[in-house]
Design an enzyme around this catalytic site. Structure first.
Site, PDB file in Angstrom:
ATOM      1  NE  ARG A  52      -2.501  -1.457   3.371  1.00 49.26           N
ATOM      2  CZ  ARG A  52      -2.637  -2.705   3.795  1.00 49.26           C
ATOM      3  NH1 ARG A  52      -3.375  -3.558   3.130  1.00 49.26           N
ATOM      4  NH2 ARG A  52      -2.036  -3.097   4.898  1.00 49.26           N
ATOM      5  CD  GLU A 102      -0.041 -11.220  17.109  1.00 45.71           C
ATOM      6  OE1 GLU A 102      -0.710 -11.286  18.135  1.00 45.71           O
ATOM      7  OE2 GLU A 102      -0.531 -11.058  15.972  1.00 45.71           O
TER       8      GLU A 102
END
Lengths: 175, 175
Positions: free
Chosen positions: A58, A95
């Protein structure tokens, strides 16, 4: 216009508990997209930036339009394995596990003035990795600019701690 | 300036026998990047396009800057699994197996005038998939514009056979 109103929130994406801020609705808004590029570029109109660096994927959308607006070149920083020439790389934590970003080793020259652009500033992990890559190449990262910032996740503090000016257009509370 | 001179060729990437046309060197050329966006946009300055569609990931770079230049919105077409909302999808053939492209189902409206932008026109497989997705959504694809065209691979003929106008800035012989 209020840019924040053009951003769609999708609960529980990509997993339960995350409020995903979907900037594709901003991109598709004719006025929203133009306004976001004008606002991202505005603080840098009087600095002769050499290159705008966009982080895949993006960040390519916003970074490339900012590069065009500012008359600068555009440098893509990509996920590992996508670039065909010699690269600098840097790992960053996810994560679970980690991922690696790459930039062509000859994409920027020593001393060049660079603005890093991405859609979202959360913990700052990807932006820090991008800045480290640029510093390996000897470039001077002037600032990092984001469409959305999640202030509670502390990304701004990490970047400012590296001496990087941080700009963002819209803030959301929480994750 | 000669845009072709700003494109680097890397032999045998991603595999033996392929001459990879590396447009990152064009992007990083301040004048080359600006010139490419001006040339990609020029044929469409007098048409009121609603959205520019860019195909992940290099198509995001050129498509977003063209959208900004033309005052249109930008719609990303992505590899499957990246978009958070309801999508239309379309498979396309790779050398071995296939891949799937997706677009948000509400990204374009029936009758909207669309320009598809990507960096490279080879066989046309990804562009055809993108156009089929847009047609499912009821949009009118006016044209497809590419930085590089490899005429021997026949992509232009496939797109023109679907009634799509094709523009490209630079041609290279062979693969």
């Amino acid at each position: 216009m209020n840019l924040k109103d053009t951003i769609r929130t999708i609960p529980d994406f990509p997993k339960k508990g995350i409020m995903f801020r979907d900037v594709t609705t901003l991109m598709t808004s004719r006025r929203g997209f133009a306004e976001s590029i004008i606002q991202l570029s505005a603080p840098f109109q009087d600095i002769m930036l050499d290159n705008i660096v966009g982080i895949e994927a993006r960040g390519f959308v916003f970074g490339a339009a900012v590069a065009y607006e500012l008359g600068a070149g555009f440098v893509p920083i990509r996920k590992k394995g996508k670039l065909p020439f010699d690269t600098y790389e840097e790992a960053y934590d996810l994560e679970y596990g980690h991922d690696v970003l790459e930039m062509h080793a000859d994409a920027v020259r020593r001393g060049e003035k660079i603005l890093v652009v991405d859609d979202l500033l959360a913990t700052g992990g990807t932006a820090v990795a991008a800045i480290k890559i640029l510093q390996k190449a000897g470039a001077k990262v002037v600032a990092a600019a984001f469409v959305v910032e999640l202030p509670e996740l502390g990304g701004r503090k990490r970047l400012e701690g590296m001496g990087i000016e941080v700009q963002s257009l819209v803030e959301f509370d929480g994750q």
